[in-house]
Design a protein around this motif. Sequence first.
Motif, PDB file in Angstrom:
ATOM      1  N   SER A 149       1.928   6.577  -7.037  1.00 56.26           N
ATOM      2  CA  SER A 149       0.928   7.504  -7.563  1.00 56.26           C
ATOM      3  C   SER A 149       1.342   8.952  -7.319  1.00 56.26           C
ATOM      4  CB  SER A 149      -0.445   7.227  -6.958  1.00 56.26           C
ATOM      5  OG  SER A 149      -0.428   7.460  -5.572  1.00 56.26           O
ATOM      6  N   ASN A 208      -2.413  -0.635  -5.185  1.00 53.72           N
ATOM      7  CA  ASN A 208      -3.345  -0.108  -4.174  1.00 53.72           C
ATOM      8  C   ASN A 208      -4.576  -0.994  -4.044  1.00 53.72           C
ATOM      9  OD1 ASN A 208      -1.811   2.064  -3.347  1.00 53.72           O
ATOM     10  ND2 ASN A 208      -2.610   3.399  -4.938  1.00 53.72           N
ATOM     11  N   GLY A 211       2.419   1.675  -3.434  1.00 51.91           N
ATOM     12  CA  GLY A 211       1.422   2.136  -4.401  1.00 51.91           C
ATOM     13  C   GLY A 211       1.102   3.610  -4.251  1.00 51.91           C
ATOM     14  N   VAL A 212       0.989   4.073  -3.014  1.00 51.56           N
ATOM     15  CA  VAL A 212       0.719   5.497  -2.778  1.00 51.56           C
ATOM     16  C   VAL A 212       1.902   6.345  -3.233  1.00 51.56           C
ATOM     17  CG1 VAL A 212       0.374   7.213  -0.961  1.00 51.56           C
ATOM     18  CG2 VAL A 212      -0.962   5.110  -0.955  1.00 51.56           C
ATOM     19  N   LEU A 249       0.825  -1.209   0.000  1.00 54.00           N
ATOM     20  CA  LEU A 249       0.000   0.000   0.000  1.00 54.00           C
ATOM     21  C   LEU A 249       0.861   1.262   0.000  1.00 54.00           C
ATOM     22  CD1 LEU A 249      -2.909   1.086   0.145  1.00 54.00           C
ATOM     23  CD2 LEU A 249      -2.651   1.096   2.622  1.00 54.00           C
ATOM     24  N   SER A 271       0.435   1.600  -9.909  1.00 51.37           N
ATOM     25  CA  SER A 271       0.029   2.062  -8.585  1.00 51.37           C
ATOM     26  C   SER A 271      -1.423   1.703  -8.294  1.00 51.37           C
ATOM     27  CB  SER A 271       0.249   3.564  -8.439  1.00 51.37           C
ATOM     28  OG  SER A 271      -0.664   4.282  -9.221  1.00 51.37           O
ATOM     29  N   ILE A 272      -2.273   1.759  -9.295  1.00 48.78           N
ATOM     30  CA  ILE A 272      -3.668   1.355  -9.104  1.00 48.78           C
ATOM     31  C   ILE A 272      -3.740  -0.128  -8.771  1.00 48.78           C
ATOM     32  CG2 ILE A 272      -5.853   0.978 -10.321  1.00 48.78           C
ATOM     33  CD1 ILE A 272      -5.322   3.653 -11.762  1.00 48.78           C
ATOM     34  N   ALA A 276      -3.606  -4.225  -2.220  1.00 47.91           N
ATOM     35  CA  ALA A 276      -3.385  -4.004  -0.782  1.00 47.91           C
ATOM     36  C   ALA A 276      -4.695  -3.743  -0.050  1.00 47.91           C
ATOM     37  CB  ALA A 276      -2.426  -2.844  -0.579  1.00 47.91           C
ATOM     38  N   VAL A 277      -5.585  -2.967  -0.632  1.00 48.59           N
ATOM     39  CA  VAL A 277      -6.855  -2.656   0.031  1.00 48.59           C
ATOM     40  C   VAL A 277      -7.716  -3.909   0.154  1.00 48.59           C
ATOM     41  CG1 VAL A 277      -9.027  -1.413  -0.285  1.00 48.59           C
ATOM     42  CG2 VAL A 277      -6.866  -0.216  -0.518  1.00 48.59           C
TER      43      VAL A 277
END
Length: 72
Positions: free
Chosen positions: A19, A43, A15-16, A12, A39-40, A46-47
Amino acid sequence: MIKNLPLLISILIIGVNMSTVSMNGHLPAFFEWALPISSIILNVTAVIGLSLHVFVYKPMKQAEDNLNGTIK
């Protein structure tokens, strides 16, 4: 699942960061498209993993502990 928790948090964060870098820099054309897409993907992965950990694994573990306490 607990073993995967640090991995999911690091995915996560990566990925952040990806982005953020893709939005703030003047990048070559390849990175202009590759960074936001990756990155999408990171993310979302991870979510989904973190939400499964919080909403499925923890309640199941608590129910199992309660059941073991009741039987003993």
